[in-house]
Design a protein around this motif. Sequence first.
Motif, PDB file in Angstrom:
ATOM      1  N   VAL A   1      16.158   8.383 -21.827  1.00 56.23           N
ATOM      2  CA  VAL A   1      14.923   8.826 -21.183  1.00 56.23           C
ATOM      3  C   VAL A   1      14.032   7.605 -20.942  1.00 56.23           C
ATOM      4  CG1 VAL A   1      12.838  10.211 -21.464  1.00 56.23           C
ATOM      5  CG2 VAL A   1      15.055  11.126 -22.162  1.00 56.23           C
ATOM      6  N   ILE A   2      13.657   7.405 -19.706  1.00 55.93           N
ATOM      7  CA  ILE A   2      12.856   6.239 -19.335  1.00 55.93           C
ATOM      8  C   ILE A   2      11.378   6.569 -19.375  1.00 55.93           C
ATOM      9  CG2 ILE A   2      12.379   4.576 -17.478  1.00 55.93           C
ATOM     10  CD1 ILE A   2      15.117   4.195 -18.668  1.00 55.93           C
ATOM     11  N   HIS A   3      11.061   7.779 -18.939  1.00 53.78           N
ATOM     12  CA  HIS A   3       9.651   8.121 -18.821  1.00 53.78           C
ATOM     13  C   HIS A   3       9.508   9.633 -18.942  1.00 53.78           C
ATOM     14  CE1 HIS A   3       5.528   7.386 -17.363  1.00 53.78           C
ATOM     15  NE2 HIS A   3       5.638   8.604 -16.874  1.00 53.78           N
ATOM     16  N   VAL A   4       8.486  10.074 -19.654  1.00 51.06           N
ATOM     17  CA  VAL A   4       8.187  11.498 -19.701  1.00 51.06           C
ATOM     18  C   VAL A   4       6.955  11.738 -18.827  1.00 51.06           C
ATOM     19  CG1 VAL A   4       7.593  13.453 -21.170  1.00 51.06           C
ATOM     20  CG2 VAL A   4       9.124  11.681 -22.024  1.00 51.06           C
ATOM     21  N   VAL A   5       7.105  12.648 -17.879  1.00 49.94           N
ATOM     22  CA  VAL A   5       6.033  12.864 -16.910  1.00 49.94           C
ATOM     23  C   VAL A   5       4.869  13.596 -17.560  1.00 49.94           C
ATOM     24  CG1 VAL A   5       5.461  13.828 -14.663  1.00 49.94           C
ATOM     25  CG2 VAL A   5       7.772  13.004 -15.096  1.00 49.94           C
ATOM     26  N   LYS A   6       3.694  12.947 -17.504  1.00 51.02           N
ATOM     27  CA  LYS A   6       2.493  13.517 -18.118  1.00 51.02           C
ATOM     28  C   LYS A   6       1.518  13.945 -17.024  1.00 51.02           C
ATOM     29  CE  LYS A   6       1.685   9.590 -20.214  1.00 51.02           C
ATOM     30  NZ  LYS A   6       2.825   8.678 -20.077  1.00 51.02           N
TER      31      LYS A   6
ATOM     32  N   LYS B   1      -0.708  11.980 -12.517  1.00 53.89           N
ATOM     33  CA  LYS B   1      -1.124  12.497 -11.206  1.00 53.89           C
ATOM     34  C   LYS B   1       0.072  12.698 -10.277  1.00 53.89           C
ATOM     35  CE  LYS B   1      -5.856  11.198 -11.572  1.00 53.89           C
ATOM     36  NZ  LYS B   1      -6.526   9.919 -11.675  1.00 53.89           N
ATOM     37  N   HIS B   2       0.104  12.027  -9.140  1.00 52.04           N
ATOM     38  CA  HIS B   2       1.130  12.365  -8.153  1.00 52.04           C
ATOM     39  C   HIS B   2       2.313  11.418  -8.119  1.00 52.04           C
ATOM     40  CE1 HIS B   2      -0.715  15.737  -6.139  1.00 52.04           C
ATOM     41  NE2 HIS B   2      -1.862  15.169  -6.405  1.00 52.04           N
ATOM     42  N   LEU B   3       2.059  10.164  -8.465  1.00 51.87           N
ATOM     43  CA  LEU B   3       3.108   9.171  -8.283  1.00 51.87           C
ATOM     44  C   LEU B   3       3.223   8.280  -9.515  1.00 51.87           C
ATOM     45  CD1 LEU B   3       2.056   8.121  -4.706  1.00 51.87           C
ATOM     46  CD2 LEU B   3       4.241   9.158  -5.237  1.00 51.87           C
ATOM     47  N   ILE B   4       4.444   7.912  -9.840  1.00 52.89           N
ATOM     48  CA  ILE B   4       4.669   6.928 -10.889  1.00 52.89           C
ATOM     49  C   ILE B   4       5.620   5.895 -10.300  1.00 52.89           C
ATOM     50  CG2 ILE B   4       5.341   6.571 -13.289  1.00 52.89           C
ATOM     51  CD1 ILE B   4       5.686   9.748 -13.306  1.00 52.89           C
ATOM     52  N   VAL B   5       5.362   4.640 -10.592  1.00 53.81           N
ATOM     53  CA  VAL B   5       6.304   3.609 -10.182  1.00 53.81           C
ATOM     54  C   VAL B   5       6.989   3.088 -11.439  1.00 53.81           C
ATOM     55  CG1 VAL B   5       6.574   1.363  -9.111  1.00 53.81           C
ATOM     56  CG2 VAL B   5       4.952   2.985  -8.163  1.00 53.81           C
ATOM     57  N   ILE B   6       8.312   3.187 -11.457  1.00 51.23           N
ATOM     58  CA  ILE B   6       9.072   2.648 -12.587  1.00 51.23           C
ATOM     59  C   ILE B   6       9.622   1.297 -12.157  1.00 51.23           C
ATOM     60  CG2 ILE B   6      11.020   2.974 -14.147  1.00 51.23           C
ATOM     61  CD1 ILE B   6       9.012   5.108 -14.649  1.00 51.23           C
ATOM     62  N   ASP B   7       9.129   0.258 -12.779  1.00 49.75           N
ATOM     63  CA  ASP B   7       9.594  -1.081 -12.451  1.00 49.75           C
ATOM     64  C   ASP B   7      10.939  -1.323 -13.112  1.00 49.75           C
ATOM     65  OD1 ASP B   7       8.217  -3.578 -11.138  1.00 49.75           O
ATOM     66  OD2 ASP B   7       9.477  -4.301 -12.777  1.00 49.75           O
ATOM     67  N   ILE B   8      11.736  -2.149 -12.462  1.00 44.14           N
ATOM     68  CA  ILE B   8      13.075  -2.398 -12.990  1.00 44.14           C
ATOM     69  C   ILE B   8      13.004  -3.088 -14.352  1.00 44.14           C
ATOM     70  CG2 ILE B   8      13.550  -4.675 -11.984  1.00 44.14           C
ATOM     71  CD1 ILE B   8      16.304  -3.195 -11.137  1.00 44.14           C
ATOM     72  N   MET B   9      11.937  -3.841 -14.602  1.00 49.91           N
ATOM     73  CA  MET B   9      11.807  -4.522 -15.892  1.00 49.91           C
ATOM     74  C   MET B   9      11.668  -3.516 -17.040  1.00 49.91           C
ATOM     75  SD  MET B   9      12.319  -7.586 -15.474  1.00 49.91           S
ATOM     76  CE  MET B   9      11.910  -8.216 -17.094  1.00 49.91           C
ATOM     77  N   THR B  10      10.976  -2.422 -16.777  1.00 55.60           N
ATOM     78  CA  THR B  10      10.868  -1.362 -17.778  1.00 55.60           C
ATOM     79  C   THR B  10      12.258  -0.849 -18.143  1.00 55.60           C
ATOM     80  OG1 THR B  10       8.937  -0.720 -16.481  1.00 55.60           O
ATOM     81  CG2 THR B  10       9.566   0.729 -18.297  1.00 55.60           C
TER      82      THR B  10
ATOM     83  N   VAL C   1      10.371  14.488  -9.263  1.00 52.59           N
ATOM     84  CA  VAL C   1      10.417  14.956 -10.643  1.00 52.59           C
ATOM     85  C   VAL C   1       9.392  16.076 -10.812  1.00 52.59           C
ATOM     86  CG1 VAL C   1      11.193  12.753 -11.570  1.00 52.59           C
ATOM     87  CG2 VAL C   1       8.762  13.206 -11.382  1.00 52.59           C
ATOM     88  N   VAL C   2       9.491  16.780 -11.947  1.00 50.79           N
ATOM     89  CA  VAL C   2       8.494  17.815 -12.230  1.00 50.79           C
ATOM     90  C   VAL C   2       7.739  17.440 -13.498  1.00 50.79           C
ATOM     91  CG1 VAL C   2       9.701  19.686 -11.055  1.00 50.79           C
ATOM     92  CG2 VAL C   2      10.222  19.182 -13.432  1.00 50.79           C
ATOM     93  N   LEU C   3       6.619  18.120 -13.724  1.00 55.56           N
ATOM     94  CA  LEU C   3       5.772  17.826 -14.866  1.00 55.56           C
ATOM     95  C   LEU C   3       6.532  18.064 -16.172  1.00 55.56           C
ATOM     96  CD1 LEU C   3       2.878  16.859 -14.927  1.00 55.56           C
ATOM     97  CD2 LEU C   3       2.151  19.205 -15.266  1.00 55.56           C
TER      98      LEU C   3
ATOM     99  N   GLN D   1      12.100  -1.352  -7.876  1.00 54.43           N
ATOM    100  CA  GLN D   1      11.388  -0.266  -8.517  1.00 54.43           C
ATOM    101  C   GLN D   1      11.772   1.056  -7.875  1.00 54.43           C
ATOM    102  OE1 GLN D   1       9.193  -2.808  -6.874  1.00 54.43           O
ATOM    103  NE2 GLN D   1      10.168  -1.749  -5.167  1.00 54.43           N
ATOM    104  N   SER D   2      11.383   2.110  -8.560  1.00 51.70           N
ATOM    105  CA  SER D   2      11.699   3.432  -8.060  1.00 51.70           C
ATOM    106  C   SER D   2      10.394   4.227  -8.096  1.00 51.70           C
ATOM    107  CB  SER D   2      12.770   4.007  -8.977  1.00 51.70           C
ATOM    108  OG  SER D   2      13.006   5.315  -8.721  1.00 51.70           O
ATOM    109  N   ILE D   3      10.148   4.979  -7.036  1.00 52.10           N
ATOM    110  CA  ILE D   3       8.913   5.764  -6.980  1.00 52.10           C
ATOM    111  C   ILE D   3       9.233   7.188  -7.405  1.00 52.10           C
ATOM    112  CG2 ILE D   3       7.073   6.628  -5.503  1.00 52.10           C
ATOM    113  CD1 ILE D   3       7.583   4.232  -3.679  1.00 52.10           C
ATOM    114  N   LEU D   4       8.537   7.664  -8.408  1.00 50.80           N
ATOM    115  CA  LEU D   4       8.716   9.049  -8.819  1.00 50.80           C
ATOM    116  C   LEU D   4       7.596   9.872  -8.211  1.00 50.80           C
ATOM    117  CD1 LEU D   4       9.549   8.730 -12.631  1.00 50.80           C
ATOM    118  CD2 LEU D   4      11.007   8.319 -10.664  1.00 50.80           C
ATOM    119  N   GLU D   5       7.986  10.882  -7.484  1.00 46.98           N
ATOM    120  CA  GLU D   5       6.994  11.758  -6.872  1.00 46.98           C
ATOM    121  C   GLU D   5       6.967  13.030  -7.698  1.00 46.98           C
ATOM    122  OE1 GLU D   5       6.007  13.518  -2.452  1.00 46.98           O
ATOM    123  OE2 GLU D   5       7.832  12.397  -2.781  1.00 46.98           O
ATOM    124  N   ILE D   6       5.810  13.371  -8.235  1.00 46.33           N
ATOM    125  CA  ILE D   6       5.717  14.544  -9.088  1.00 46.33           C
ATOM    126  C   ILE D   6       5.463  15.763  -8.215  1.00 46.33           C
ATOM    127  CG2 ILE D   6       4.572  15.578 -11.070  1.00 46.33           C
ATOM    128  CD1 ILE D   6       3.693  12.709 -11.803  1.00 46.33           C
ATOM    129  N   MET D   7       6.359  16.721  -8.307  1.00 47.13           N
ATOM    130  CA  MET D   7       6.241  17.920  -7.490  1.00 47.13           C
ATOM    131  C   MET D   7       5.479  18.974  -8.286  1.00 47.13           C
ATOM    132  SD  MET D   7       7.863  16.726  -4.987  1.00 47.13           S
ATOM    133  CE  MET D   7       7.986  18.123  -3.894  1.00 47.13           C
TER     134      MET D   7
END
Lengths: 139, 211
Positions: B44-49, B53-62, B16-18, B83-89
Amino acid sequence: MINVLLLIFVGFAGGIAVGSGFVAFLTVLGIVPRVMQLSKTYRFIRSYEWSVILGAVLGGWVNLRSTTFQLSPYLTIVIGLFSGVFIGMLAAALTEVLNVLPILAKRIGFRDKLLVILMAIVLGKVAGSLFHWIIYVKL
Amino acid sequence: MERSSVYIRMRQKVRVVLHQGVRLEEIAQLAGPAKTVKALQKAVIHVVKPEDKHLIVIDIMTVVKRIQDILPGCEVQTIGPAQSILEIMYEPKKLNTLFFILVWLLLFIGAAVAIMNFHEDVSMQVVHQKIYQLITGEFRQQPLMLQIPYSIGLGLGMVLFFNHVFKKRLNEEPSPLEVEMFKYQQDLDQYVIIHENKESEQKQKQKVSDD
């Protein structure tokens, strides 16, 4: 008589320890599977085993006896090249077991330059080896 | 409201990007009645802030909670990773050439000295002299005819092991190095899944108590 028997026993025991250690070392580094994977000759695994065993026994024997064959020195080119490839694979396998490169590539962020990094090590080994034989041993 | 159900499978890793609003369809595969999927996929599940930093983990419960918000009573069947790992590029940092040359030289000289130490350690010189004598019957202080091919073979063996002849690959199977990189990355992901996830749980708890 008892001395001779004891000597035979000690020699045999030492041979077993060294031999099994040698095989364990080769197995951990996985050079034989790697060669088979490259050449796609998995079906010859048994004969490769024998090749390693016979090589070790022959090498051990001629090293302990001072046998000489009156052969052309050009034959040593082939032996040199083959032993070099083997040691090179050993060194590469050792580097890999230690997990140096993945960590280095990740940490420093040279992921796309991994090949260039690899070449640094390879060329370093070749240059260091040549330097050692041609210049260093004469110092 | 009719009962609806949806199958969901989180994607292992997403880039993902910022400031991107990460939509559900980007981090998970959805299957179910077309109407349900349509209602959910753009959520929209999450807005990248920047503080992610570099990684976000989105848990399936969210994700499940979010789905319940949009479609109350919707039955969610989860399959696969939890879960899914979001890597911020971020903008790729320009590679510092000087730094790179330094590292290259470090490895080059290190490898050279290491192989010399190895040769001394195993008395390779004596072994080579013995092999030369074994074959030809004459002793030579410097059996270079054996040693120069040996040195070239050394490099060849390493290249063979890593399956690279400079840019050209010998066959299509992954090289041990690539497998090793993959395993290392997987271990890192596993760590991140547990570590980052716990942290984000704590962050959320704090947010709730702040509210």
